[in-house]
Scaffold this active site. Sequence first.
Site, PDB file in Angstrom:
ATOM      1  CB  SER A 106      -0.893   0.048   1.236  1.00 51.82           C
ATOM      2  OG  SER A 106      -1.914  -0.907   1.153  1.00 51.82           O
ATOM      3  CD  GLU A 113       1.243  18.500 -10.415  1.00 54.08           C
ATOM      4  OE1 GLU A 113       1.987  19.321 -10.978  1.00 54.08           O
ATOM      5  OE2 GLU A 113       1.674  17.572  -9.695  1.00 54.08           O
ATOM      6  CB  SER A 114      -4.175  15.279  -6.420  1.00 56.56           C
ATOM      7  OG  SER A 114      -4.987  14.782  -5.375  1.00 56.56           O
ATOM      8  CG  HIS A 119      -4.473   0.262  -1.574  1.00 61.70           C
ATOM      9  ND1 HIS A 119      -3.924   0.522  -0.336  1.00 61.70           N
ATOM     10  CD2 HIS A 119      -5.079   1.396  -1.966  1.00 61.70           C
ATOM     11  CE1 HIS A 119      -4.199   1.769   0.000  1.00 61.70           C
ATOM     12  NE2 HIS A 119      -4.900   2.321  -0.971  1.00 61.70           N
ATOM     13  CB  CYS A 134      -5.823  19.691  -9.886  1.00 58.30           C
ATOM     14  SG  CYS A 134      -4.327  20.379  -9.133  1.00 58.30           S
TER      15      CYS A 134
END
Length: 167
Positions: A106, A113-114, A119, A134
């Site tokens: 994980s 940008e995010s 996982h 974004c």
Amino acid sequence: MSESNALFQLGIDLNNDSSKTQAEVLEFPVHHAAERCTTSDERKDFFIERDGKRFAGTHLIIDLIGASRLDDLAHIEAALRRCVEVSKATLLHIHLHHFTPNGGVSGVAVLSESHISIHSWPEADYAALDVFMCGEAEPHNAIEVLREAFKPSEIRVGEHRRGEGMV
């Protein structure tokens, strides 16, 4: 790390009543690429306008089915770095955790940008990824990198425009 140590590192002291103390303002260094999304003094929300719609960013939900090398930390890190590069995004940090005994991973690549998260369930040859970006980043470019890196027999991709109709 104990929970109280983790909370202390976050600025929460369990031995003091925080409601009676004045809040401390922490300043963090600004990464130049982060200005693509927002800046502190001059707000530049880098929303996307496409097909006459305005939204915060593109969120891809990706399932890799029949995939390989899903327990190889170094390989996963390299693949995430390549996804960031081809998507024209800005990497801030990668954190991966290797589980035992199945070897699943994980983790997240935090971006200006995010993020990209993964996982994996190597015992089922399956991985679930989120690619949310974004601005001018091109998250769809990550799909081919994932195909090459993990050789899945099938890739399922869902797309959601975050904040559509709200921003």
